[in-house]
Design a protein around this motif. Structure first.
Motif, PDB file in Angstrom:
ATOM      1  N   VAL A 138      21.797  39.277  22.000  1.00  0.00           N
ATOM      2  CA  VAL A 138      20.423  39.482  21.545  1.00  0.00           C
ATOM      3  C   VAL A 138      20.410  39.858  20.062  1.00  0.00           C
ATOM      4  CG1 VAL A 138      18.333  40.866  21.807  1.00  0.00           C
ATOM      5  CG2 VAL A 138      19.625  40.166  23.831  1.00  0.00           C
ATOM      6  N   PHE A 139      21.216  40.874  19.717  1.00  0.00           N
ATOM      7  CA  PHE A 139      21.226  41.340  18.327  1.00  0.00           C
ATOM      8  C   PHE A 139      21.873  40.318  17.397  1.00  0.00           C
ATOM      9  CE2 PHE A 139      21.414  45.580  20.629  1.00  0.00           C
ATOM     10  CZ  PHE A 139      20.047  45.794  20.508  1.00  0.00           C
ATOM     11  N   GLY A 140      22.878  39.600  17.903  1.00  0.00           N
ATOM     12  CA  GLY A 140      23.522  38.557  17.103  1.00  0.00           C
ATOM     13  C   GLY A 140      22.552  37.423  16.793  1.00  0.00           C
ATOM     14  N   THR A 141      21.738  37.054  17.775  1.00  0.00           N
ATOM     15  CA  THR A 141      20.743  35.997  17.556  1.00  0.00           C
ATOM     16  C   THR A 141      19.700  36.444  16.545  1.00  0.00           C
ATOM     17  OG1 THR A 141      21.045  35.218  19.834  1.00  0.00           O
ATOM     18  CG2 THR A 141      19.050  34.514  18.693  1.00  0.00           C
ATOM     19  N   ALA A 142      19.260  37.700  16.649  1.00  0.00           N
ATOM     20  CA  ALA A 142      18.282  38.231  15.694  1.00  0.00           C
ATOM     21  C   ALA A 142      18.855  38.224  14.274  1.00  0.00           C
ATOM     22  CB  ALA A 142      17.874  39.651  16.086  1.00  0.00           C
ATOM     23  N   THR A 143      20.134  38.608  14.152  1.00  0.00           N
ATOM     24  CA  THR A 143      20.784  38.594  12.839  1.00  0.00           C
ATOM     25  C   THR A 143      20.854  37.177  12.278  1.00  0.00           C
ATOM     26  OG1 THR A 143      22.129  40.509  13.469  1.00  0.00           O
ATOM     27  CG2 THR A 143      22.888  39.203  11.585  1.00  0.00           C
ATOM     28  N   ALA A 144      21.184  36.213  13.138  1.00  0.00           N
ATOM     29  CA  ALA A 144      21.267  34.818  12.708  1.00  0.00           C
ATOM     30  C   ALA A 144      19.916  34.312  12.213  1.00  0.00           C
ATOM     31  CB  ALA A 144      21.771  33.944  13.849  1.00  0.00           C
ATOM     32  N   MET A 145      18.845  34.722  12.880  1.00  0.00           N
ATOM     33  CA  MET A 145      17.501  34.313  12.461  1.00  0.00           C
ATOM     34  C   MET A 145      17.172  34.841  11.076  1.00  0.00           C
ATOM     35  SD  MET A 145      16.251  32.383  14.824  1.00  0.00           S
ATOM     36  CE  MET A 145      14.512  32.368  14.461  1.00  0.00           C
ATOM     37  N   TYR A 146      17.542  36.089  10.809  1.00  0.00           N
ATOM     38  CA  TYR A 146      17.291  36.673   9.486  1.00  0.00           C
ATOM     39  C   TYR A 146      18.129  35.993   8.402  1.00  0.00           C
ATOM     40  CZ  TYR A 146      14.391  40.439  11.315  1.00  0.00           C
ATOM     41  OH  TYR A 146      13.379  41.152  11.902  1.00  0.00           O
ATOM     42  N   VAL A 147      19.356  35.611   8.743  1.00  0.00           N
ATOM     43  CA  VAL A 147      20.205  34.898   7.785  1.00  0.00           C
ATOM     44  C   VAL A 147      19.586  33.542   7.446  1.00  0.00           C
ATOM     45  CG1 VAL A 147      22.444  33.777   7.456  1.00  0.00           C
ATOM     46  CG2 VAL A 147      22.328  36.068   8.454  1.00  0.00           C
ATOM     47  N   ILE A 148      19.119  32.829   8.485  1.00  0.00           N
ATOM     48  CA  ILE A 148      18.479  31.523   8.272  1.00  0.00           C
ATOM     49  C   ILE A 148      17.241  31.681   7.392  1.00  0.00           C
ATOM     50  CG2 ILE A 148      17.238  29.647   9.413  1.00  0.00           C
ATOM     51  CD1 ILE A 148      19.143  30.065  11.815  1.00  0.00           C
ATOM     52  N   ILE A 157      15.721  31.567  -0.363  1.00  0.00           N
ATOM     53  CA  ILE A 157      16.476  31.238  -1.580  1.00  0.00           C
ATOM     54  C   ILE A 157      16.232  29.785  -1.997  1.00  0.00           C
ATOM     55  CG2 ILE A 157      18.806  30.946  -2.526  1.00  0.00           C
ATOM     56  CD1 ILE A 157      19.640  33.312  -0.695  1.00  0.00           C
ATOM     57  N   LEU A 158      16.167  28.873  -1.019  1.00  0.00           N
ATOM     58  CA  LEU A 158      16.076  27.451  -1.326  1.00  0.00           C
ATOM     59  C   LEU A 158      14.647  26.972  -1.599  1.00  0.00           C
ATOM     60  CD1 LEU A 158      18.565  25.968   1.311  1.00  0.00           C
ATOM     61  CD2 LEU A 158      18.976  26.414  -1.117  1.00  0.00           C
TER      62      LEU A 158
END
Length: 268
Positions: free
Chosen positions: A35-45, A51-52
């Motif tokens: 759960v927390f890993g998926t949330a972190t991935a969403m914030y990274v995306i 940035i782009l």
């Protein structure tokens, strides 16, 4: 069109809530780390997207000029903006009760946690479908009509709550509240944007966010105090009175401003 911007922001915020609550149920079966890993991935995306794609040509210079103008300006927000901020606070003071004390109220009446959770699923679906439909019809409707009409429906839902005992009663009350939320919530910041200072739009929207946070923070405390020293009926009626008070005040102040503008134009 600022109205379109705030409507889309509100729509996708609720899309995220619906998809998030649906997804987390499946992810949690495989552990909290996922759960927390998926949330972190969403914030990274999201950070990569910022940035782009958020590098709008000339935006930095334009923002600097607007900030400089705002700093030199002696502009004072119209009194109507303060009323609308109070209305925003009242809406979210009432809305947070559904996330806190009303859950306890429903279970005390013998309803299940699943019954309560289903209300939020229905809420999200109605908001997503309703927002897509309303976007086609509200473009030419005045802010006053949509905001105050929505707030009135929002307030009426608390009258229904005073007498709610069955799941159907709570469902009807929540659907009325959801329609009111659809009309009022995304239109309040758009209305403030339309009548505010062009050089202080960010600051004015910051006030809106502050009132939302303040309403959410104070709501559970206010609800607990009212229930401990009064009753659920008294709590719900007080929210109804607060919302209708700000609605009536907004109506009167807006009418007064329009009368003043008409007199100014006729004198010219």
């Amino acid at each position: 069109d600022s109205r379109q911007v705030f409507n889309m922001q509100y729509l996708f915020m609720n899309v995220g809530v619906v998809l998030g609550t649906l997804t987390v149920g499946f992810l949690f079966d495989n552990g909290a780390k996922l759960v927390f890993g998926t949330a972190t991935a969403m914030y990274v995306i999201f950070s990569v997207l910022v940035i782009l794609t958020f590098n709008v040509p000339g935006m930095t210079k334009q923002a600097a000029r607007s900030a400089a103008k705002a700093a030199r300006s002696t502009f004072k927000p119209p009194f109507l903006i303060y009323i609308l901020l109070g209305l925003t606070f009242s809406l979210y003071l009432g809305y947070i009760l559904w996330e806190t004390v009303i859950a306890t109220h429903m279970t005390a009446l013998g309803l299940t946690t699943q019954d309560y959770s289903m209300l939020w699923t229905i809420n999200g679906i109605v908001i997503i479908i309703g927002q897509v439909i309303l976007n086609r019809f509200l473009a030419d409707v005045s802010f006053k009509l949509t905001v105050l009409g929505g707030t009135t429906l929002f307030a009426i839902s608390f009258i229904f709550l005073m007498f709610a005992r069955t799941y159907t009663d709570f469902l009807v009350a929540f659907l009325i509240l959801t329609v009111g939320e659809l009309l009022a919530s995304p239109q309040i910041p758009a209305w403030i944007d339309a009548i505010g200072n062009p050089n202080a739009k960010g600051q004015e929207q910051g006030y809106v966010t502050m009132m939302i946070s303040f309403g959410r923070a104070l709501g559970p405390f206010y609800g607990g105090v009212m229930i401990d020293h009064g009753s659920y009926k008294l709590l719900f009626f007080s929210i109804f009175g607060l919302l209708m008070g700000f609605s009536i005040l907004s109506w009167l102040v807006d009418n007064r401003l329009k009368m003043a503008h008409k007199k100014a134009r006729s004198s010219q």
